[in-house]
Design a protein around this motif. Structure first.
Motif, PDB file in Angstrom:
ATOM      1  N   PHE A  89       4.806 -13.832 -16.455  1.00 34.44           N
ATOM      2  CA  PHE A  89       3.924 -13.394 -15.375  1.00 34.44           C
ATOM      3  C   PHE A  89       4.113 -11.906 -15.074  1.00 34.44           C
ATOM      4  O   PHE A  89       3.155 -11.214 -14.719  1.00 34.44           O
ATOM      5  N   CYS A  90       5.350 -11.412 -15.213  1.00 34.64           N
ATOM      6  CA  CYS A  90       5.579  -9.977 -15.027  1.00 34.64           C
ATOM      7  C   CYS A  90       4.874  -9.176 -16.121  1.00 34.64           C
ATOM      8  O   CYS A  90       4.248  -8.137 -15.849  1.00 34.64           O
ATOM      9  N   MET A 108      11.738  -5.052 -13.828  1.00 28.67           N
ATOM     10  CA  MET A 108      11.183  -4.600 -15.103  1.00 28.67           C
ATOM     11  C   MET A 108      10.685  -3.161 -14.949  1.00 28.67           C
ATOM     12  O   MET A 108       9.764  -2.892 -14.187  1.00 28.67           O
ATOM     13  N   LYS A 109      11.335  -2.212 -15.644  1.00 30.72           N
ATOM     14  CA  LYS A 109      10.914  -0.818 -15.645  1.00 30.72           C
ATOM     15  C   LYS A 109       9.931  -0.604 -16.792  1.00 30.72           C
ATOM     16  O   LYS A 109      10.207  -0.995 -17.927  1.00 30.72           O
ATOM     17  N   LEU A 110       8.822   0.038 -16.493  1.00 29.61           N
ATOM     18  CA  LEU A 110       7.752   0.187 -17.471  1.00 29.61           C
ATOM     19  C   LEU A 110       7.641   1.647 -17.888  1.00 29.61           C
ATOM     20  O   LEU A 110       6.901   2.423 -17.289  1.00 29.61           O
ATOM     21  N   ASN A 111       8.376   2.010 -18.921  1.00 30.74           N
ATOM     22  CA  ASN A 111       8.385   3.395 -19.378  1.00 30.74           C
ATOM     23  C   ASN A 111       7.507   3.617 -20.606  1.00 30.74           C
ATOM     24  O   ASN A 111       6.894   4.666 -20.771  1.00 30.74           O
ATOM     25  N   ILE A 151       1.125   0.796 -12.532  1.00 31.51           N
ATOM     26  CA  ILE A 151       2.380   0.133 -12.171  1.00 31.51           C
ATOM     27  C   ILE A 151       3.515   0.685 -13.033  1.00 31.51           C
ATOM     28  O   ILE A 151       3.422   0.710 -14.259  1.00 31.51           O
ATOM     29  N   LYS A 152       4.579   1.110 -12.380  1.00 34.13           N
ATOM     30  CA  LYS A 152       5.739   1.664 -13.081  1.00 34.13           C
ATOM     31  C   LYS A 152       6.925   0.704 -13.119  1.00 34.13           C
ATOM     32  O   LYS A 152       7.806   0.829 -13.967  1.00 34.13           O
ATOM     33  N   GLU A 153       6.952  -0.237 -12.192  1.00 35.06           N
ATOM     34  CA  GLU A 153       8.037  -1.217 -12.185  1.00 35.06           C
ATOM     35  C   GLU A 153       7.562  -2.503 -11.526  1.00 35.06           C
ATOM     36  O   GLU A 153       6.641  -2.494 -10.696  1.00 35.06           O
ATOM     37  N   ILE A 154       8.214  -3.601 -11.920  1.00 35.59           N
ATOM     38  CA  ILE A 154       7.853  -4.915 -11.384  1.00 35.59           C
ATOM     39  C   ILE A 154       9.122  -5.631 -10.949  1.00 35.59           C
ATOM     40  O   ILE A 154      10.103  -5.685 -11.693  1.00 35.59           O
ATOM     41  N   VAL A 155       9.090  -6.166  -9.743  1.00 39.89           N
ATOM     42  CA  VAL A 155      10.168  -7.028  -9.243  1.00 39.89           C
ATOM     43  C   VAL A 155       9.651  -8.458  -9.300  1.00 39.89           C
ATOM     44  O   VAL A 155       8.619  -8.779  -8.697  1.00 39.89           O
ATOM     45  N   PRO A 157       0.799  -1.240   0.000  1.00 35.53           N
ATOM     46  CA  PRO A 157       0.000   0.000   0.000  1.00 35.53           C
ATOM     47  C   PRO A 157       0.825   1.280   0.000  1.00 35.53           C
ATOM     48  O   PRO A 157       0.370   2.308  -0.499  1.00 35.53           O
ATOM     49  N   HIS A 158       2.034   1.251   0.535  1.00 39.49           N
ATOM     50  CA  HIS A 158       2.835   2.472   0.599  1.00 39.49           C
ATOM     51  C   HIS A 158       3.558   2.756  -0.710  1.00 39.49           C
ATOM     52  O   HIS A 158       4.126   3.831  -0.891  1.00 39.49           O
ATOM     53  N   ARG A 159       3.560   1.778  -1.642  1.00 35.79           N
ATOM     54  CA  ARG A 159       4.290   1.921  -2.896  1.00 35.79           C
ATOM     55  C   ARG A 159       3.415   1.402  -4.038  1.00 35.79           C
ATOM     56  O   ARG A 159       3.676   0.348  -4.631  1.00 35.79           O
ATOM     57  N   PRO A 160       2.358   2.144  -4.408  1.00 41.85           N
ATOM     58  CA  PRO A 160       1.398   1.623  -5.396  1.00 41.85           C
ATOM     59  C   PRO A 160       1.958   1.502  -6.805  1.00 41.85           C
ATOM     60  O   PRO A 160       1.337   0.846  -7.643  1.00 41.85           O
ATOM     61  N   GLY A 161       3.096   2.102  -7.087  1.00 43.40           N
ATOM     62  CA  GLY A 161       3.656   2.003  -8.429  1.00 43.40           C
ATOM     63  C   GLY A 161       4.534   0.805  -8.661  1.00 43.40           C
ATOM     64  O   GLY A 161       5.070   0.627  -9.763  1.00 43.40           O
ATOM     65  N   ARG A 162       4.717  -0.054  -7.653  1.00 42.84           N
ATOM     66  CA  ARG A 162       5.577  -1.239  -7.798  1.00 42.84           C
ATOM     67  C   ARG A 162       4.783  -2.500  -7.480  1.00 42.84           C
ATOM     68  O   ARG A 162       4.062  -2.562  -6.484  1.00 42.84           O
ATOM     69  N   ALA A 163       4.935  -3.503  -8.329  1.00 40.86           N
ATOM     70  CA  ALA A 163       4.324  -4.819  -8.085  1.00 40.86           C
ATOM     71  C   ALA A 163       5.427  -5.844  -7.889  1.00 40.86           C
ATOM     72  O   ALA A 163       6.484  -5.774  -8.537  1.00 40.86           O
TER      73      ALA A 163
END
Length: 466
Positions: free
Chosen positions: A401-402, A435-438, A412-416, A367-373
């Motif tokens: 899956f990413c 994975m950076k999503l630009n 989402i801006k990035e995925i670990v 919840p504190h970092r909504p731009g990262r999955a």
């Protein structure tokens, strides 16, 4: 890159440090910041390899410089003994810290891990304008004398008194304000409060957040501050949680425009002890035990990086690129302790849950970092499949899956991504991806992605593309 070239030495034998005091500091600091970002006794190329500081942390844009001074408290009258100890333990440390910070600002590419200056820092110093430097003086030797001086059950920690600066310290025994005359903020921790702070704030995000907010709070021009010890200042901080469990802060100060003169903020003595005795605090300490599984996962991968046996999924196939390794592990290490608890629970569930089929995945957005999955996945290994082939299949599945999470989650801006076998396998390895999503995906792009993922057996009919 050869195995020899890929062998990094920042994780030294033992805990690092030249003295018992430095070794202890290294042990505590590495526990909080982990080995990838922690360097004992780094050197500069001045004067044949001069030591820069006792301990250095480089984490993202933040740099923490530690100086450690263990000085025996002199005997004799306090008006003579205290100034002597203060100059040796506090003022000398503050001056060395200021010098180290100046060197880093001027010569960021001239810092090395060894006295021969053959091994540069494995990750670069952040650029000017982005780097934030925090100075921490660790002092030892004043505890018993402090306890006797104040009496009445004193905890033995140095008093924080921001109304004093420079030589004022010599007339105020066991009080610390501005050793460098308000020019530079220096955090001064003694033998008691070093343990408390680094054990309580034992993640990079938690400790850096505290240092930054403490610097801003105590630097306020509208107030002076008096706390009977760093531990009581920390208690004031922890007792003021932010909404949605998104960290802590200090209570707001009065509006400077409404004050006719500077106010005095006085902390309550014994706040730390009282906080530790509350049932809520005990429950919190117990609840975060699982979070250290997240630390162990990061440290396990770090050992493989040091041995040059770590692989990482990269679109540039730079599997031995230290920057790629650092980026994905730092993303994981950015999580505060409270949220490491949540992600560690999810990861442990994936590793231990029984399931039908060949793979299981979970996607977590904190919840504190909504731009990262976080995409967590396990893939069963068929007994008749070569292990290298299995790893290739697992990496491809993790990437799939990413990609699917990108389509399913808005904002989402990035995925670990982290993939492994389940914990009951004979051997467990991990694959990582950041994975950076630009780039923006059009409607046609998304439709093609869904079709490709469905053909690969990853996209589920129950999923919706946002």
């Amino acid at each position: 890159m050869t195995a020899e070239e890929g062998h990094y030495i920042w994780q030294q034998e033992g805990e690092g440090g030249a003295t018992d005091s430095e070794i202890y500091l290294s042990k505590l600091a590495r526990r909080a910041f982990l080995n990838f970002w922690s360097y004992s006794n780094p050197h500069t190329d001045e004067s044949g390899g001069r030591e820069l500081c006792d301990f250095l942390v480089v984490f993202g844009n933040d740099i923490i410089i530690f100086s450690d001074k263990a000085c025996k408290f002199p005997s004799g009258a306090i008006e003579v003994a205290w100034p002597r100890w203060y100059r040796s333990a506090v003022l000398k440390s503050a001056g060395q810290l200021k010098g180290a910070a100046s060197f880093i600002e001027r010569f960021p590419d001239r810092i090395f891990l060894d006295p021969e200056c053959k091994q540069p820092l494995p990750i670069p110093i952040p650029p000017p304008g982005k780097r934030k430097i925090h100075l921490v003086a660790v002092t030892r030797g004043s505890g018993e004398a402090c306890r006797k001086y104040f009496g009445h059950g004193s905890s033995s920690s140095l008093v924080i008194n921001t109304s004093i600066a420079g030589r004022d310290h010599e007339r105020n025994p066991f009080m610390i304000g501005w050793p460098l005359n308000r020019e530079t903020f220096v955090h001064v921790l003694d033998e008691l409060t070093l343990d408390i702070v680094l054990n309580e704030l034992d993640s990079a995000s938690d400790l850096i957040d505290y240092l930054e907010k403490k610097e801003a709070y105590l630097s306020s021009t509208c107030a002076d501050f008096y706390f009977t010890g760093e531990e009581d200042l920390l208690a004031s901080y922890i007792s003021n949680p932010l909404p949605d469990f998104n960290g802590f802060s200090f209570k707001p100060l009065p509006d400077a425009g409404l004050l006719k003169e500077k106010c005095l903020v006085i902390g309550s003595e014994g706040d730390w002890i009282r906080l530790c005795e509350t049932p809520t605090y005990g429950e919190f300490k117990k609840s975060k035990e699982i979070s250290y599984e997240w630390d162990r996962l990061i440290e396990h991968q770090t050992t493989h990086i040091i041995k040059n046996t770590a692989g990482i999924i990269s679109k540039h196939d730079s599997v031995t690129d230290i920057g790629a390794h650092e980026a994905v592990l730092r993303a994981m290490a950015e999580e505060p302790r409270m949220f490491r608890t949540e992600i560690a629970k999810a990861h442990q569930s994936i590793l231990t849950r029984k399931f039908d089929g060949d793979r299981l995945s979970a996607t977590v957005v904190l919840p504190h970092r909504p731009g990262r999955a976080y995409v967590l996945m396990v893939l069963k290994r068929p007994h008749d499949v070569d292990y290298d082939l299995y790893r290739d299949l697992r990496r491809n599945s993790l990437v799939g899956f990413c990609r699917a999470s990108r389509l399913r989650l808005a904002g989402i801006k990035e995925i670990v991504g982290i993939a492994s076998e389940q914990s009951d396998s004979s051997g467990v390895t991990q694959d990582f991806i950041l994975m950076k999503l630009n780039e923006h995906l059009s409607r046609d792009d998304k439709a093609k992605e869904v079709a490709d993922l469905r053909q690969a057996g990853i996209w589920k009919d129950s999923w919706t593309c946002v």
